[in-house]
Every structure is written in structure tokens, then in C-alpha cells.
Design an enzyme around this catalytic site. Sequence first.
Site, short mmCIF file in Angstrom:
data_model
loop_
_atom_site.label_atom_id
_atom_site.label_comp_id
_atom_site.label_asym_id
_atom_site.label_seq_id
_atom_site.Cartn_x
_atom_site.Cartn_y
_atom_site.Cartn_z
N HIS A 28 0.80 -1.22 0.00
CA HIS A 28 0.00 0.00 0.00
C HIS A 28 0.84 1.28 0.00
O HIS A 28 0.72 2.15 0.86
CB HIS A 28 -1.04 0.02 1.15
CG HIS A 28 -0.73 -0.88 2.32
ND1 HIS A 28 -1.30 -2.10 2.50
CD2 HIS A 28 0.09 -0.70 3.35
CE1 HIS A 28 -0.85 -2.64 3.60
NE2 HIS A 28 0.00 -1.82 4.13
N HIS A 82 -2.48 -10.76 14.76
CA HIS A 82 -2.73 -9.56 13.95
C HIS A 82 -3.56 -9.99 12.75
O HIS A 82 -3.15 -10.89 12.01
CB HIS A 82 -1.39 -8.96 13.54
CG HIS A 82 -1.49 -7.77 12.63
ND1 HIS A 82 -2.55 -6.91 12.64
CD2 HIS A 82 -0.63 -7.30 11.69
CE1 HIS A 82 -2.34 -5.96 11.73
NE2 HIS A 82 -1.19 -6.18 11.14
N GLU A 84 -4.49 -8.42 9.95
CA GLU A 84 -4.29 -7.92 8.58
C GLU A 84 -4.06 -9.13 7.66
O GLU A 84 -3.47 -10.14 8.06
CB GLU A 84 -3.10 -6.95 8.51
CG GLU A 84 -3.05 -6.25 7.17
CD GLU A 84 -2.21 -4.97 7.13
OE1 GLU A 84 -1.49 -4.66 8.10
OE2 GLU A 84 -2.27 -4.27 6.09
N ASP A 86 -2.23 -10.19 5.33
CA ASP A 86 -0.96 -10.89 5.06
C ASP A 86 -0.67 -11.93 6.14
O ASP A 86 0.20 -12.78 5.98
CB ASP A 86 0.21 -9.91 4.89
CG ASP A 86 0.29 -8.82 5.94
OD1 ASP A 86 -0.72 -8.54 6.61
OD2 ASP A 86 1.37 -8.23 6.09
N HIS A 148 0.31 -2.33 14.62
CA HIS A 148 -0.10 -1.07 14.06
C HIS A 148 -1.59 -1.06 13.67
O HIS A 148 -2.03 -0.13 12.96
CB HIS A 148 0.78 -0.72 12.83
CG HIS A 148 0.50 -1.61 11.64
ND1 HIS A 148 0.08 -1.10 10.43
CD2 HIS A 148 0.53 -2.94 11.48
CE1 HIS A 148 -0.10 -2.08 9.56
NE2 HIS A 148 0.16 -3.20 10.19
N ASP A 167 3.83 -7.59 13.62
CA ASP A 167 4.59 -6.72 12.70
C ASP A 167 5.76 -5.99 13.38
O ASP A 167 6.72 -5.59 12.70
CB ASP A 167 3.66 -5.67 12.08
CG ASP A 167 2.82 -6.23 10.94
OD1 ASP A 167 3.13 -7.33 10.45
OD2 ASP A 167 1.87 -5.55 10.52
N TYR A 195 11.17 -0.17 7.38
CA TYR A 195 9.89 -0.75 7.81
C TYR A 195 9.25 0.13 8.90
O TYR A 195 8.07 0.47 8.85
CB TYR A 195 10.09 -2.18 8.32
CG TYR A 195 8.79 -2.88 8.61
CD1 TYR A 195 8.16 -3.65 7.64
CD2 TYR A 195 8.17 -2.76 9.85
CE1 TYR A 195 6.95 -4.27 7.89
CE2 TYR A 195 6.97 -3.37 10.11
CZ TYR A 195 6.36 -4.13 9.13
OH TYR A 195 5.16 -4.74 9.39
N HIS A 228 7.31 -10.54 9.85
CA HIS A 228 7.99 -10.32 8.57
C HIS A 228 9.50 -10.33 8.80
O HIS A 228 9.98 -9.78 9.80
CB HIS A 228 7.65 -8.96 7.97
CG HIS A 228 6.22 -8.77 7.60
ND1 HIS A 228 5.64 -9.39 6.52
CD2 HIS A 228 5.26 -8.00 8.16
CE1 HIS A 228 4.36 -9.01 6.44
NE2 HIS A 228 4.11 -8.18 7.43
FE1 FEO Z 1 0.05 -5.28 9.45
FE2 FEO Z 1 2.13 -7.48 8.20
O1 FEO Z 1 0.47 -6.77 8.50
#
Ligand code: FEO
Length: 404
Positions: A28, A82, A84, A86, A148, A167, A195, A228
Site C-alpha cells: 500500500h 494480527h 491484517e 498478510d 499497528h 509486525d 519498515y 515479517h
Molecule cells: Fe500489518 Fe504485516 O500486517
Amino acid sequence: MSNIYSAIKISDHVYWVGAIDWTIRDFHGYTTPHGSTYNAYLVMADKITLIDTVKAPFKDEMVSRIKSVVDPAQIKYIISNHSEMDHSGCLPELIDTIKPEKVFASAVGVRTLQELFHDSHEIIPLKDGEGLSLGNMELTFMETRMIHWPDSMFTYLVQDQVLFSQDAFGMHLGSLERFADEIPAAQLEYEAATYYANIVLPYSPIVLRALQKVTAAGWKIKVIAPDHGPIWRKDLGKIIELYQQWATQKPTAKAVIVYATMWHSTEKMAGAIAEALAGEGIKVRLLSMNETHRSEVVYEVLNAGALIVGSSTLNNNILPAMADVMTYLKGLKPANLIGASFGSYGWSGESVRHLEDMLKEMKVSIAAESVAVKHVPDAVALIKCQELGKAIAAKLKERISFHS
Ligand code: FEO
């Protein structure tokens, strides 16, 4: 499908079973030239537990890595730190396939997962500070709202002293090296900072409180396992100290000049400002938005004390490349900056005012009068640019001595 993927052991009872995304180049608006990983973790307790999952197209890779350790049907619990996509994209399909006894998330996470997937899977809410017995081992949860997303939480495996930090402490770096200590330190710090700047920066005050909360919880941490990038198993103090530093955003003797130019006049002005700043001992980064990605700008701003922005006037406004980066920067809320604006024009000259207004909206303290030049800067105009640079340098030095 042949099982070409393997799990990697990261502590006595925990395996990395995530996926490597070698080709993703955009999160994004944040460019990810080195891809990323979606990390999931298998805890081999009496109640075998999976912590987070992966983006939907990577489900088979994750399942393949799980199979290298255990039959996925043996997984009893899934924890979503989390929601999100991903990290949750393949969760509904995985639940249908392996039918775990229970799936857990934070209270906000439960609602978010329902809003994302609109299905009937039962997700059990966990409270801040709550523990969960896995039979022979124990997990503890800590809400980290807005690091986040509102649903975000940390999970801590007491016996192995592993912090699953979703994250936080992550980076977008696709690699076969699974541990941070296998990657050159400079690259590691660059990727972690990029990041932080592009994802975590707006929540810096919350990061500082979360670091205090972890300290107050008395968790002894041997391994930080983010969602990640590589896993931290050595010298954990370094990345924690960097988070503390990035979140504090103390003013530094560094100025970032960001500009876009039509016929090189604004560029000449940027050069004059940069030379004057450097002459006063200020570190300068000069970034032309005609050639630079917005993600790189935020990385440079992360440890800067001044943000100086320039644009030619186009149709009574600023150039589109500057509108892009200013919008992106505003959302990321960099703090403790001083700044100024400059630019060239042909007849109306609104760009400097627009830029200054944008800086003010970003709560950047205006520390020098803006400079607007009609058509091409002459020697007098370039001296004005140098004066702008010197004024910013003087103010920066004053602020640094005040904060030291
Ligand atoms: Fe906030 Fe890696 O997703």
C-alpha cells in the site's frame, strides 16, 4: 504436492513455518524491492499451536513446512496476533481443513476477523495479560493496540522465552536466511528502519508505552519472532534500542531536502540550500521526487531534524510528485521537525505557500522564511536560498543543544 518446503527450528519447541514472497514490490504505497516473508510459528507443545498464518496464496507453502514437522491435523490451537490479511488471509480455509479445537485472537481481533471474512468460525477473545495453557507449556498475551492495527497483540511463550511480536520488529526482506544475525548489520538496520518509518512511525508514542509494558511484565526474552523478515536471537538489546530511538525522534543535525522541479530552477535552489546547510556542519540528504520513491524519503526523515520542501508552481499548485510525498509523509506523522519551503514559478507562484501550509498541517515548525523565485534563480536569489539553509542550520543547532 511434493513437500519441497521445510520448517526451521528457532527455539527448543518452536518452528518457523512461514512463506517467502520473493516478488511483492508494494505494500500500500511502501515499496518493497527485496520482497518479504509472512512468518507463522508452530509451537510443539502438548496442544500443538500455530501462531499467525500467511497471505492466502501462500497457504500451501506454509502447510508444506508444517508437514515437515507434524501432520497439520494435529494442530489444536491457532492464535491470530494480527488480523491484517498478510497474516490471516488463509485462516478461514486453514480452519476448515485442519479443524483445530480452538482459535484465539484479541477482543478487537475477533471483531476484525469477522468483519474481514464474514464467516461462522468461532474465534475466542483473549484479554490483555491473560494466559493460555498448552498442557506442558504456557502462552501469555499482551494487547499492543495500534502497533499497528487496533487488534494487534504480542504472544509470549514462557518456557522458551520467545516473543511473537507480529509486525513489530519486522522488516520486508525476502531471504532464505531466517535469523537476523545471518544478515549484514548495515542491511538489517536499513531494512528495519525503512519498515519502521513506513509502517510503525505514526504510532511512535504507543511504541514507547509498549516497550515499557514489556519491561514491566518482566518477560525474559531470548528470541523475538516477528511476522515479517528475519528472527532476532542474538543481541536483542540492539533492535529494542533502535525502536526506542526511532520512536523518540529526537532532533538531529540532519536536514532532508525534498523537491520536484520542472526546468531545473527549483533544483538549483535545492542545491544552494544544501551547500549552505553542509557548510554549517549539517548532514544533508537531497532527494528529487522526479527520481526518488516516497518510501526512501520517509526512511531519511526518520532520523532527521529538518524537512525542507520545494516545488515549481504548476497550475497554481505544486507538482504531482510533491503532492504524493507530502500526503504520504503527513499520514506517517514524523515528529520534532523544523522546516521551510522554496520553489520557482512563471507567473503566479503559489507552490511555496501550499508547501508551507502542508508543513504546518504536519506540525513541522517553520524555521525560515520561504523563498520563491520567478523563472530562473539569479545570484541574488541563490543567496536567499543560502540564507534559508543557514537559518535552518542555526535553528537545528539550537534545538539539538536544548534536547541534549
Ligand atoms: Fe500489518 Fe504485516 O500486517
